[in-house]
Design an enzyme around this catalytic site. Structure first.
Site, PDB file in Angstrom:
ATOM      1  N   PRO A   2       4.516  -5.258  -0.760  1.00  0.00           N
ATOM      2  CA  PRO A   2       4.519  -4.056  -1.594  1.00  0.00           C
ATOM      3  C   PRO A   2       4.355  -4.409  -3.071  1.00  0.00           C
ATOM      4  CG  PRO A   2       6.760  -4.668  -1.082  1.00  0.00           C
ATOM      5  CD  PRO A   2       5.881  -5.630  -0.333  1.00  0.00           C
ATOM      6  N   GLY A  42       0.757  -1.245   0.000  1.00  0.00           N
ATOM      7  CA  GLY A  42       0.000   0.000   0.000  1.00  0.00           C
ATOM      8  C   GLY A  42       0.785   1.290   0.000  1.00  0.00           C
ATOM      9  N   CYS A  56     -13.834   3.484 -28.553  1.00  0.00           N
ATOM     10  CA  CYS A  56     -15.122   4.168 -28.724  1.00  0.00           C
ATOM     11  C   CYS A  56     -15.820   4.388 -27.398  1.00  0.00           C
ATOM     12  CB  CYS A  56     -15.988   3.353 -29.668  1.00  0.00           C
ATOM     13  SG  CYS A  56     -15.127   3.076 -31.203  1.00  0.00           S
ATOM     14  N   GLU A  57     -15.224   5.168 -26.546  1.00  0.00           N
ATOM     15  CA  GLU A  57     -15.796   5.547 -25.250  1.00  0.00           C
ATOM     16  C   GLU A  57     -15.282   6.943 -24.931  1.00  0.00           C
ATOM     17  OE1 GLU A  57     -17.168   3.470 -22.534  1.00  0.00           O
ATOM     18  OE2 GLU A  57     -16.815   1.462 -23.340  1.00  0.00           O
TER      19      GLU A  57
END
Ligand code: LLP
Length: 417
Positions: A274, A239, A342-343
């Site tokens: 990690p 994290g 196509c977005e």
């Protein structure tokens, strides 16, 4: 720190000009620096020098076999979340007794595969999983080492999609249930509780939430020990964040010091998982400008990489710096850098001031080594792009570009059609 830098205004990865690789393999592609990967791993390892520990690199962040082999050779273990990741780890040569297995939804066949392989331990996330692992181990005449994953209910202060240690998240067991599960497990003949694990979230940029979580877990371990259950491993998860833009996360040394101090005098072995902090800034995505166009309200730079190659900007509105491969023009433009999908959500960067570019120019999306290729897909039937590793003045294609044939591999048209 990383080994992507300009020499005479040309971007190099270590001693290789990025444009040479583009010429050789075409675009787009992921590019990893061996020196950066090693440096990040060794720095992290050194930060825990004074404490018995095992670093289990989180495979989900970058699962390329070459990357896993590199860390294996440096003494790493692995944090896996699926049978597929276990397979990758073993193929990369990782000793199974350095592998820990997390995830809320382990399937029975995956549990059996892990038991047969002899992994170090399972991080268990529910009562039902505990029972299933005990049953599987009994069937295989084995004893499964387990850690209970607790949900410490601390706020990691990160994007809601990547925070995992809050009460409302699906991960782990609350403290009370974890203690109960440990006691239950003590009566099971085919599991042995050896650890407590947690993972509070990703891209965390302060040490306080980790220290908080660790204190809570230590308390739990003390309670357990008082009731005769002795714990050998404390897994604090992964994290630790990196700098994408202006974040200033703690250096691994600071993180290491804070965790070691919070652990205090202890006979526990720390496990760390990690991912991003090791690989994030060790990789870039190289793409070519296909077109530029002036819209009514904004300008667009259309490149050949898209959200299927790097989904982080679309999915989390994540920021990735975009740099030119050749820094030769004074003029800057402000534009959205978008892909061919196509977005409307297909963008790599929005409202970005970048050097003036034209069709054919190469751009680099920085900090793309973590959750880049591993989250890529074939959406819009786009073949997945190659991964390339540079070491000094050499480069190697560590995953080939997919072909159109690869796109339909496994598909068939039934006889009734
Ligand atoms: N351990 C466990 C149990 C995890 O769930 C994760 C990440 C890690 C370790 C490694 O976390 P790291 O050190 O890389 O932060 N796709 C998102 C990130 C999702 C992280 C999921 N779990 C992104 O692109 O930001």
């Amino acid at each position: 720190m990383h080994h992507f830098h300009y020499r005479d205004n040309h971007m190099f990865c270590e001693d290789v000009p990025v444009s040479d690789i583009a010429e050789n393999t075409g675009t787009p592609f992921y590019l990893y620096s061996h020196a950066t990967l090693s440096h990040h791993f060794v720095t992290f390892q050194k930060a825990f020098e004074g404490v018995p520990h095992l670093i289990c690199f989180s495979v989900k962040s970058n699962s390329n076999l070459a990357v896993l082999r590199l860390f294996c050779d440096l003494g790493s273990g692995l944090d896996i979340v699926s049978g597929g990741e276990l397979f990758r780890g073993l193929q990369a040569g990782m000793p199974p007794d350095r592998i820990v297995y997390s995830g809320v939804g382990k399937r029975e066949d995956e549990i059996e595969y892990a038991l047969q392989s002899g992994i170090l331990m399972f991080n268990i996330e529910s009562f039902q999983e505990l029972e299933l692992i005990n049953r599987c181990a009994a069937r295989l005449n084995k004893k499964a080492s387990i850690a209970l994953r607790v949900n410490p209910d601390v706020d990691p202060g990160t994007h809601p999609y990547i925070s995992t240690g809050l009460r409302q998240n699906k991960f782990g067991l609350d403290m009370k249930s974890a203690a109960e599960a440990c006691r239950l497990a003590a009566d099971f003949s085919h599991v042995e509780v050896v650890g407590i694990s947690c993972h509070i979230g990703s891209q965390v940029t302060e040490v306080a939430p980790f220290v908080d979580a660790l204190h809570r877990i230590k308390e739990l371990i003390m309670t357990l020990e008082a009731s005769g259950i002795s714990i050998s491993y404390l897994n604090i998860g992964g994290g630790l964040g990196i700098t994408y833009d202006r974040e200033s996360p703690p250096h691994p040394n600071e993180y290491g010091r804070a965790i070691s101090d919070a652990l205090g005098e202890s006979s526990l072995t720390l496990i760390l998982e990690p991912g991003r902090v090791i690989v994030g800034n060790a990789g870039i995505l190289v793409t070519k400008v296909l077109y530029t166009k002036k819209g009514k309200s904004k300008d667009f730079v259309i490149v050949d990489a898209a959200m299927n190659d790097l989904v982080r900007p679309s999915f989390y509105e994540a920021y990735h710096a975009v740099e030119p491969v050749v820094r030769d023009k004074k003029e800057t433009i402000n534009a959205d850098i978008v892909g061919p999908i196509c977005e409307s959500g297909d963008f790599l960067a929005k409202d970005r001031n970048i050097q003036y570019v034209e069709a054919g120019d190469l751009l680099v999306v920085m900090s793309a080594g973590a959750y880049g290729f591993t989250m890529s897909s074939n959406y819009n039937s786009r073949p997945r792009i190659p991964e390339i590793m540079v070491k000094e003045d050499k480069f190697h294609i560590v995953r080939a570009r997919e072909s159109h044939e690869d796109l339909i591999k496994g598909e068939s048209i039934p006889p009734f059609l």
